[in-house]
Design an enzyme around this catalytic site. Structure first.
Site, PDB file in Angstrom:
ATOM      1  N   ARG A  35       0.815  -1.224   0.000  1.00 57.90           N
ATOM      2  CA  ARG A  35       0.000   0.000   0.000  1.00 57.90           C
ATOM      3  C   ARG A  35       0.848   1.273   0.000  1.00 57.90           C
ATOM      4  O   ARG A  35       0.448   2.287   0.556  1.00 57.90           O
ATOM      5  CB  ARG A  35      -0.985   0.009   1.169  1.00 57.90           C
ATOM      6  CG  ARG A  35      -2.032  -1.101   1.097  1.00 57.90           C
ATOM      7  CD  ARG A  35      -2.915  -0.935  -0.133  1.00 57.90           C
ATOM      8  NE  ARG A  35      -3.996  -1.901  -0.142  1.00 57.90           N
ATOM      9  CZ  ARG A  35      -5.231  -1.641   0.274  1.00 57.90           C
ATOM     10  NH1 ARG A  35      -5.559  -0.452   0.715  1.00 57.90           N
ATOM     11  NH2 ARG A  35      -6.164  -2.566   0.206  1.00 57.90           N
ATOM     12  N   ARG A  39      -2.736   6.453   0.147  1.00 61.70           N
ATOM     13  CA  ARG A  39      -2.953   6.542   1.583  1.00 61.70           C
ATOM     14  C   ARG A  39      -2.073   7.544   2.316  1.00 61.70           C
ATOM     15  O   ARG A  39      -2.561   8.555   2.773  1.00 61.70           O
ATOM     16  CB  ARG A  39      -2.785   5.172   2.224  1.00 61.70           C
ATOM     17  CG  ARG A  39      -3.928   4.257   1.859  1.00 61.70           C
ATOM     18  CD  ARG A  39      -3.806   2.986   2.614  1.00 61.70           C
ATOM     19  NE  ARG A  39      -5.093   2.359   2.858  1.00 61.70           N
ATOM     20  CZ  ARG A  39      -5.243   1.305   3.619  1.00 61.70           C
ATOM     21  NH1 ARG A  39      -4.226   0.762   4.209  1.00 61.70           N
ATOM     22  NH2 ARG A  39      -6.434   0.789   3.794  1.00 61.70           N
ATOM     23  N   ARG A  48      -5.645  11.796  -6.707  1.00 65.22           N
ATOM     24  CA  ARG A  48      -6.949  11.135  -6.576  1.00 65.22           C
ATOM     25  C   ARG A  48      -8.093  12.132  -6.754  1.00 65.22           C
ATOM     26  O   ARG A  48      -9.135  11.791  -7.317  1.00 65.22           O
ATOM     27  CB  ARG A  48      -7.063  10.480  -5.201  1.00 65.22           C
ATOM     28  CG  ARG A  48      -8.251   9.539  -5.061  1.00 65.22           C
ATOM     29  CD  ARG A  48      -8.488   9.229  -3.589  1.00 65.22           C
ATOM     30  NE  ARG A  48      -9.346   8.096  -3.330  1.00 65.22           N
ATOM     31  CZ  ARG A  48     -10.644   8.059  -3.536  1.00 65.22           C
ATOM     32  NH1 ARG A  48     -11.260   9.074  -4.087  1.00 65.22           N
ATOM     33  NH2 ARG A  48     -11.339   6.963  -3.233  1.00 65.22           N
ATOM     34  N   ASP A  85      -6.525  -2.457  -8.052  1.00 62.76           N
ATOM     35  CA  ASP A  85      -7.107  -3.121  -6.885  1.00 62.76           C
ATOM     36  C   ASP A  85      -7.338  -4.591  -7.222  1.00 62.76           C
ATOM     37  O   ASP A  85      -7.474  -4.950  -8.393  1.00 62.76           O
ATOM     38  CB  ASP A  85      -8.430  -2.457  -6.482  1.00 62.76           C
ATOM     39  CG  ASP A  85      -8.731  -2.755  -5.018  1.00 62.76           C
ATOM     40  OD1 ASP A  85      -8.301  -1.974  -4.161  1.00 62.76           O
ATOM     41  OD2 ASP A  85      -9.348  -3.795  -4.737  1.00 62.76           O
ATOM     42  N   TYR A 161     -14.954 -11.984  -1.317  1.00 58.79           N
ATOM     43  CA  TYR A 161     -15.688 -10.749  -1.657  1.00 58.79           C
ATOM     44  C   TYR A 161     -16.883 -11.049  -2.568  1.00 58.79           C
ATOM     45  O   TYR A 161     -17.930 -10.414  -2.456  1.00 58.79           O
ATOM     46  CB  TYR A 161     -14.753  -9.737  -2.333  1.00 58.79           C
ATOM     47  CG  TYR A 161     -13.859  -9.013  -1.349  1.00 58.79           C
ATOM     48  CD1 TYR A 161     -14.374  -8.041  -0.497  1.00 58.79           C
ATOM     49  CD2 TYR A 161     -12.507  -9.315  -1.256  1.00 58.79           C
ATOM     50  CE1 TYR A 161     -13.562  -7.377   0.418  1.00 58.79           C
ATOM     51  CE2 TYR A 161     -11.680  -8.663  -0.341  1.00 58.79           C
ATOM     52  CZ  TYR A 161     -12.220  -7.695   0.490  1.00 58.79           C
ATOM     53  OH  TYR A 161     -11.422  -7.047   1.398  1.00 58.79           O
TER      54      TYR A 161
HETATM   55  O1  CP3 Z   1      -0.053  -1.561  -2.673  1.00 57.13           O
HETATM   56  C1  CP3 Z   1      -0.268  -0.568  -3.401  1.00 57.13           C
HETATM   57  O2  CP3 Z   1       0.116   0.560  -3.072  1.00 57.13           O
HETATM   58  C2  CP3 Z   1      -0.933  -0.772  -4.747  1.00 57.13           C
HETATM   59  C3  CP3 Z   1      -2.323  -0.548  -4.805  1.00 57.13           C
HETATM   60  C4  CP3 Z   1      -3.303  -1.459  -4.109  1.00 57.13           C
HETATM   61  C5  CP3 Z   1      -4.603  -1.016  -3.730  1.00 57.13           C
HETATM   62  N1  CP3 Z   1      -5.293  -2.098  -3.290  1.00 57.13           N
HETATM   63  C6  CP3 Z   1      -5.096   0.356  -3.859  1.00 57.13           C
HETATM   64  C7  CP3 Z   1      -6.186   0.800  -2.979  1.00 57.13           C
HETATM   65  C8  CP3 Z   1      -3.227  -2.826  -3.813  1.00 57.13           C
HETATM   66  C9  CP3 Z   1      -2.070  -3.791  -3.963  1.00 57.13           C
HETATM   67  C10 CP3 Z   1      -4.513  -3.212  -3.298  1.00 57.13           C
HETATM   68  C11 CP3 Z   1      -4.837  -4.596  -2.922  1.00 57.13           C
HETATM   69  C12 CP3 Z   1      -6.073  -4.860  -2.166  1.00 57.13           C
HETATM   70  N2  CP3 Z   1      -7.301  -4.299  -2.332  1.00 57.13           N
HETATM   71  C13 CP3 Z   1      -6.181  -5.860  -1.182  1.00 57.13           C
HETATM   72  C14 CP3 Z   1      -5.067  -6.801  -0.763  1.00 57.13           C
HETATM   73  C15 CP3 Z   1      -4.098  -6.162   0.144  1.00 57.13           C
HETATM   74  C16 CP3 Z   1      -4.610  -5.934   1.547  1.00 57.13           C
HETATM   75  O3  CP3 Z   1      -4.638  -4.756   1.950  1.00 57.13           O
HETATM   76  O4  CP3 Z   1      -4.945  -6.904   2.227  1.00 57.13           O
HETATM   77  C17 CP3 Z   1      -7.497  -5.858  -0.713  1.00 57.13           C
HETATM   78  C18 CP3 Z   1      -8.091  -6.746   0.361  1.00 57.13           C
HETATM   79  C19 CP3 Z   1      -8.207  -4.854  -1.455  1.00 57.13           C
HETATM   80  C20 CP3 Z   1      -9.644  -4.485  -1.360  1.00 57.13           C
HETATM   81  C21 CP3 Z   1      -9.838  -3.089  -0.945  1.00 57.13           C
HETATM   82  N3  CP3 Z   1      -9.489  -1.988  -1.703  1.00 57.13           N
HETATM   83  C22 CP3 Z   1     -10.412  -2.601   0.264  1.00 57.13           C
HETATM   84  C23 CP3 Z   1     -10.910  -3.486   1.379  1.00 57.13           C
HETATM   85  C24 CP3 Z   1     -10.408  -1.196   0.209  1.00 57.13           C
HETATM   86  C25 CP3 Z   1     -11.027  -0.212   1.179  1.00 57.13           C
HETATM   87  C26 CP3 Z   1     -10.295  -0.043   2.417  1.00 57.13           C
HETATM   88  C27 CP3 Z   1      -8.850   0.390   2.250  1.00 57.13           C
HETATM   89  O5  CP3 Z   1      -8.014  -0.488   2.378  1.00 57.13           O
HETATM   90  O6  CP3 Z   1      -8.601   1.565   2.006  1.00 57.13           O
HETATM   91  C28 CP3 Z   1      -9.769  -0.832  -1.014  1.00 57.13           C
HETATM   92  C29 CP3 Z   1      -9.525   0.555  -1.486  1.00 57.13           C
HETATM   93  C30 CP3 Z   1      -8.159   0.904  -1.921  1.00 57.13           C
HETATM   94  N4  CP3 Z   1      -7.361   0.150  -2.745  1.00 57.13           N
HETATM   95  C31 CP3 Z   1      -7.466   2.112  -1.617  1.00 57.13           C
HETATM   96  C32 CP3 Z   1      -6.232   2.051  -2.282  1.00 57.13           C
HETATM   97  C33 CP3 Z   1      -5.145   3.100  -2.323  1.00 57.13           C
HETATM   98  C34 CP3 Z   1      -8.026   3.282  -0.778  1.00 57.13           C
HETATM   99  C35 CP3 Z   1      -8.978   4.031  -1.650  1.00 57.13           C
HETATM  100  C36 CP3 Z   1      -8.855   5.501  -1.575  1.00 57.13           C
HETATM  101  O7  CP3 Z   1      -7.958   6.091  -2.209  1.00 57.13           O
HETATM  102  O8  CP3 Z   1      -9.716   6.073  -0.918  1.00 57.13           O
END
Ligand code: CP3
Length: 350
Positions: A35, A39, A48, A85, A161
């Site tokens: 991540r 963030r 964003r 994602d 999911y």
């Molecule tokens: O790692 C990185 O920086 C690359 C980008 C990346 C995102 N999601 C961007 C994202 C990666 C590798 C993921 C993987 C992902 N997505 C996982 C596996 C990794 C983990 O954290 O366990 C999972 C379970 C998801 C599903 C997901 N996406 C959820 C549950 C959420 C909401 C809660 C949260 O974690 O913020 C997301 C949203 C998401 N994916 C964001 C980002 C940067 C936040 C969205 C925003 O910008 O508001």
């Protein structure tokens, strides 16, 4: 195949992550952060705000490229991970999702019956071209400074999911499906696996240098369930992809399974912070390890961060190791602390 990989990685100026993944010696320990794209960076939030919403953002290759490269410039990490994602796969198979602000993902339709599974398509390049375009653009703009990590969710986490329809602490609906519909569960996992293999092959063809599989919800399964409904499919993916690019398997909270994961075709095993490095090393059968600092360590002061980083690096040793967190960065972590963590790792000498 290995000749191809070696030639390819020579073109990348800083290929520490690739060499560590292949078990080769490195001058220092490489580091990247789960991540890292997003963030914690104000620069991410600025980019964003130019998109209509999360999904529009993910589907805009130029914006995705921008935030993928930001942590390389700002944090100095040794790899970029493509901004996307794991939920693009359910959408490409026919289950669209929404990302609800401060709540997370939400699916308006979920999988309940055999007919629902039969209606899903095997995803291919057409449905996911925007990720592939983002990878191609990022490869061009990264200019081979560091490797680009491609990724996908592991089939069990995607399944969770698709059945549950949103995040959950227990994923009890998804687990209920495993207990009550084991045959249909395998049918769905098989379809997700086929889609994921197409998708990851296309990512490598588009320029991804290394692939990570995220099994974020491995920890809700009992060991036997993990082997049957998760690891079996992870291994199918590793076997298909590892001849093309190194594969990392991150199965969060499956601490008991390191030895079993090591028997599969992956190159690197990602570890969460609950795992003792020495125990992981003993069980990993010579595979590279990645991890495993607690993301909450980054709330601590610099002295504590430095002390814990040094302990972690000594415990994992100077080869077959990629430093990382044990899960993704939390949004309220101070960017300067993240940079300090990265710098501690990069300047450490064994
Ligand atoms: O790692 C990185 O920086 C690359 C980008 C990346 C995102 N999601 C961007 C994202 C990666 C590798 C993921 C993987 C992902 N997505 C996982 C596996 C990794 C983990 O954290 O366990 C999972 C379970 C998801 C599903 C997901 N996406 C959820 C549950 C959420 C909401 C809660 C949260 O974690 O913020 C997301 C949203 C998401 N994916 C964001 C980002 C940067 C936040 C969205 C925003 O910008 O508001």
């Amino acid at each position: 195949m290995f000749i191809y990989l070696n030639l390819f990685s020579k073109m990348i100026k800083n290929d520490l992550v690739l060499r560590a993944a292949r078990g080769e010696k490195t001058e220092r320990t490489p580091v990247w952060l789960m991540r890292q794209a997003g963030r914690v960076l104000p620069e991410y939030r600025a980019t964003r705000s130019r998109a209509k919403g999360f999904i529009d953002f993910v589907k805009s290759p130029d914006l995705a490229c921008e935030v993928t490269i930001q942590p390389v410039d700002i944090l100095g990490v040794d790899a970029a991970i493509i901004f996307s994602d794991i939920l693009v796969i359910p959408e490409a198979m026919g289950l669209p999702y929404q990302m609800i602000e401060s709540k997370g993902p939400w699916f308006e339709r979920t999988i309940k019956t055999k007919a629902d599974i039969e209606q899903l398509q095997i995803a291919g390049e057409e449905q996911l071209h925007y990720v592939l375009d983002a990878i191609k653009l990022t490869k061009t703009n990264l200019n081979d400074r560091v490797p680009l990590i491609g990724f996908a969710g592991a089939p069990w986490t995607i399944f969770a999911y698709m059945i549950e329809g949103s995040g959950s602490k227990t994923f009890s609906q998804a687990k209920k499906f495993l207990y009550t519909q084991p045959e249909l569960s395998h049918l769905l996992l098989e379809k997700i696996t086929r889609s994921t293999i197409h998708y990851l092959k296309a990512q490598v063809k588009s320029g991804a240098d290394i692939i990570q599989l995220f099994d974020s919800w491995a920890g809700v399964l009992a060991p036997e369930q993990f082997y049957e409904f998760s690891l079996q499919y992870i291994n199918k993916i590793s076997e298909a992809i590892a001849p093309l690019a190194p594969v990392t398997v991150f199965a969060k909270d499956a601490h008991y399974a390191i030895g079993k994961i090591a028997q599969g075709g992956c190159n690197t095993i990602g570890l969460d912070w609950t795992i003792d490095p020495a125990k992981a090393r003993a069980e990993a059968a010579g595979k590279t390890l990645q991890g495993n600092a607690d993301p909450c360590l980054l709330y601590a002061d610099e002295k504590t961060i430095k002390k814990e980083v040094e302990k972690m690096l000594r415990a994992f040793g100077d080869t077959k190791y990629i430093a990382n967190l044990g899960h993704g960065l939390y949004p309220d972590i101070d960017k300067e602390k993240v940079k300090f963590f990265v710098d501690c790792i990069k300047s450490f000498k064994y």
